[in-house]
Design a protein around this motif. Sequence first.
Motif, PDB file in Angstrom:
ATOM      1  N   THR A  26       0.818  -1.207   0.000  1.00  0.00           N
ATOM      2  CA  THR A  26       0.000   0.000   0.000  1.00  0.00           C
ATOM      3  C   THR A  26       0.851   1.254   0.000  1.00  0.00           C
ATOM      4  O   THR A  26       0.427   2.295  -0.521  1.00  0.00           O
ATOM      5  N   GLY A  30      -2.424   1.975  -3.086  1.00  0.00           N
ATOM      6  CA  GLY A  30      -3.538   1.441  -2.321  1.00  0.00           C
ATOM      7  C   GLY A  30      -4.564   0.791  -3.226  1.00  0.00           C
ATOM      8  O   GLY A  30      -4.717   1.170  -4.395  1.00  0.00           O
ATOM      9  N   GLN A 186       2.138   9.283   3.248  1.00  0.00           N
ATOM     10  CA  GLN A 186       2.296   7.949   3.824  1.00  0.00           C
ATOM     11  C   GLN A 186       1.644   7.845   5.213  1.00  0.00           C
ATOM     12  O   GLN A 186       1.916   6.885   5.933  1.00  0.00           O
ATOM     13  N   TRP A 190      -4.305   6.332   8.008  1.00  0.00           N
ATOM     14  CA  TRP A 190      -4.071   5.314   9.044  1.00  0.00           C
ATOM     15  C   TRP A 190      -3.470   5.896  10.315  1.00  0.00           C
ATOM     16  O   TRP A 190      -3.562   5.269  11.382  1.00  0.00           O
ATOM     17  N   TRP A 208      -2.584   5.410   0.836  1.00  0.00           N
ATOM     18  CA  TRP A 208      -3.394   5.000   1.980  1.00  0.00           C
ATOM     19  C   TRP A 208      -4.842   5.465   1.884  1.00  0.00           C
ATOM     20  O   TRP A 208      -5.711   4.937   2.578  1.00  0.00           O
ATOM     21  N   ASN A 290      -3.625  -1.762  11.375  1.00  0.00           N
ATOM     22  CA  ASN A 290      -2.420  -1.733  10.542  1.00  0.00           C
ATOM     23  C   ASN A 290      -1.162  -1.960  11.366  1.00  0.00           C
ATOM     24  O   ASN A 290      -0.287  -2.771  11.002  1.00  0.00           O
ATOM     25  N   SER A 339       3.986  -3.058   3.658  1.00  0.00           N
ATOM     26  CA  SER A 339       3.043  -2.117   4.272  1.00  0.00           C
ATOM     27  C   SER A 339       1.689  -2.784   4.419  1.00  0.00           C
ATOM     28  O   SER A 339       1.270  -3.580   3.579  1.00  0.00           O
ATOM     29  N   HIS A 341      -2.510  -2.539   5.440  1.00  0.00           N
ATOM     30  CA  HIS A 341      -3.652  -1.618   5.472  1.00  0.00           C
ATOM     31  C   HIS A 341      -4.946  -2.390   5.764  1.00  0.00           C
ATOM     32  O   HIS A 341      -4.905  -3.567   6.117  1.00  0.00           O
TER      33      HIS A 341
END
Length: 357
Positions: A26, A30, A186, A190, A208, A290, A339, A341
């Motif tokens: 992500t 995303g 970034q 989140w 994201w 996350n 990463s 998510h």
Amino acid sequence: MVAQWYAMDISEAQRLWDAAPGWLNTASVGLPPRPAWTALQTALDEWRHGRCDWASWDESTATARAAFAQLIGASPDDITIGSTTSALIGLVAAALPPKARVLAPQTEFTSNLFPWLVQASRGVDVDLVPAGRLAEAVCEAPRTSRQPTVVAFSAVQSATGEVADFDAVVDAARAIGATVVVDATQAVGWLPRRWSRADAVVVSAYKWLMAPRGAAFAYLAPHLRERLTPLAAGWYAGQDPHEAYYGPPLRLATNARRFDVSPAWFCFVGAAPAMELLLDIGVEQVHAHNVGLANRFRAGLGLPAGDSAIVTTAIPDAEARLARAGVRAAVRAGRVRLSFHVYTTEADVDRAVEALT
């Protein structure tokens, strides 16, 4: 402690994605939830068959602006839209006084570095320090001859996943009167923060926020906007865009819309449902999910827990080993970057751990 109420929990939300197992990238791109994908396909079909009315696409742009404002705790009047992080940061960089100084992290992604560096012909200097020392360097500045005009940094470093001490940096910059410009690409979506404490917060939405690439947003504080020139002003920056198609006089919006560029509508058609879904889930819940998965991965590799949804590793042949296991990740600064998510599952994490151990 009172339990936090969310309109949708993670397990329910995950049913709205069609991610193939193993997408741990992500931080590069995303994946859209089904409502965003469907909205975009509907708009494309309308365009294809000539049944389109761009007014409905423009309504999505307004919806996306409002959703972004809510995500960062700001007013829609303080949000401008664009296409890229660097172009939006460039508005601020172009307004720097001659011989200004910018302080930034050494590992800063170039979308928040090149816009400052290209001002060198006007005598603008850019000083670089380790990301973890940024707040300390700002505090030390009054004792040196290199006090910054601007402190520019990423809320989460793209190369490493390092989370900046946002409040400490903002507090230090406020103490010396420096402008704070944050690339939160970034982070927003989140990472919960009081983002409007900064003077400018810029986000490309295709990571994201899970929008199509080509949608970007910036929070521009009212006192900062007074110093900026709308260098790309066009009809969409007008007080009433529908009355700004032709001819003078200049009649720009009185709020942050004066810095808008004409939107790539399809990008915002996809962006609006994705961001509204994030609001339904709640950024705090996304953060817990996350970071929890990132720490599950770290524990599987024998690493201490961290505070980021991004993890990098220098394990030999990690990229090839992950690829053989069907895990899609990225390589940044010589390290494999993973990463995690909303749509990431424990099975995705365990697949990666098994591949690397």
